[in-house]
Design an enzyme around this catalytic site. Structure first.
Site, mmCIF file in Angstrom:
data_model
loop_
_atom_site.group_PDB
_atom_site.id
_atom_site.type_symbol
_atom_site.label_atom_id
_atom_site.label_comp_id
_atom_site.label_asym_id
_atom_site.label_seq_id
_atom_site.Cartn_x
_atom_site.Cartn_y
_atom_site.Cartn_z
ATOM 1 C CE LYS A 15 -2.314 -0.498 3.667
ATOM 2 N NZ LYS A 15 -2.204 0.406 4.785
ATOM 3 N NE ARG A 91 -4.390 0.561 10.706
ATOM 4 C CZ ARG A 91 -3.386 1.107 10.027
ATOM 5 N NH1 ARG A 91 -3.523 2.251 9.410
ATOM 6 N NH2 ARG A 91 -2.247 0.466 9.949
ATOM 7 N NE ARG A 128 7.437 -2.241 7.111
ATOM 8 C CZ ARG A 128 6.154 -1.907 7.017
ATOM 9 N NH1 ARG A 128 5.661 -1.472 5.889
ATOM 10 N NH2 ARG A 128 5.358 -2.012 8.056
ATOM 11 N NE ARG A 134 6.963 0.730 10.612
ATOM 12 C CZ ARG A 134 5.913 0.901 9.830
ATOM 13 N NH1 ARG A 134 6.076 1.342 8.603
ATOM 14 N NH2 ARG A 134 4.698 0.643 10.276
ATOM 15 N NE ARG A 145 1.574 -2.778 12.161
ATOM 16 C CZ ARG A 145 2.600 -2.771 11.311
ATOM 17 N NH1 ARG A 145 3.669 -3.505 11.550
ATOM 18 N NH2 ARG A 145 2.543 -2.049 10.221
#
Ligand code: AMP
Length: 203
Positions: A15, A91, A128, A134, A145
């Site tokens: 996204k 969301r 990632r 992160r 999540r």
């Protein structure tokens, strides 16, 4: 006609990358709420301080705060004049209802659900984590999540299908393949061709 687009899709669906490319192509504002919140944390603003723990643990920031952030951003002149792509909002169903209100005068004209299977996004997110460090890409936060996505965000697909603005796009493939599918879904849904895309003028 301007594009006002919502991009839905699991974390790791591509996204962010595709959203940035689309926003550049159509010259519209790319509004990523995750990016806005990470910036607020980086600059230690009151909002940043309030949301840091929630974000690091993979939770969701409350709907009222999110709606007011987005309302402020959509009121800025670039988004009002040129249109926008929303990435990461709404969301939850309450957020989608707030957006219906916020955008009442200039409604969303397309909602794209970028579909990538769960197993594939888990692979992409662990890559990632190695690259970006992160906190919310830790295995526990990713698990949370993705569960929240299925519980809270997936129901929005039915909300937008009912409104007749939903386009489902297969997000598996090379970035260029997925990008081509996205632009073709946008032209089908809105009649808007990318500037210089196939020679037709942009409406
Ligand atoms: P993202 O980059 O979109 O995955 O967002 C990163 C994190 O920011 C999310 O895991 C949430 O903690 C928070 N966040 C971003 N957008 C929203 C939203 N619309 N509602 C609630 N929390 C959000």
């Amino acid at each position: 006609m301007t594009i006002r687009l919502v991009l839905l899709g699991r974390q790791g669906s591509g996204k962010g990358t595709q959203g940035a490319r689309l926003a550049t192509l159509y010259a519209i504002a790319h509004i990523s709420t995750g990016e806005m919140l990470r910036n607020a944390i980086k600059h230690a603003t009151p909002v940043g301080k309030a949301v840091k723990e929630i974000i690091d643990s993979g939770g969701l920031v409350n709907d009222e705060l999110m709606a007011s952030l987005v309302q402020g951003r959509l009121g800025e002149s670039d988004a009002r004049t040129h249109g926008y792509l929303l990435d990461g909002f709404p969301r939850t169903l309450p957020q989608a209802l707030s957006l219906d209100d916020i955008a009442r005068a200039r409604p969303i004209n397309i909602v794209v659900d970028l579909e990538v299977p769960r197993e594939l996004v888990i692979e992409r997110l662990s890559a990632r984590r190695a690259a970006e460090h992160r906190a919310d890409d830790s295995p526990e936060a990713v698990e949370r999540r993705l569960a929240l996505y299925d519980e809270q965000t997936a129901p929005l697909i039915a909300h937008y299908r009912k409104k007749g603005v939903l386009a489902v796009v297969d997000g598996v493939g090379t970035p260029d393949e997925v990008f081509a599918r996205l632009t073709s879904a946008i032209v089908t849904a809105t009649g808007i061709t990318a500037p210089g895309g196939d020679g037709r003028t942009t409406r």
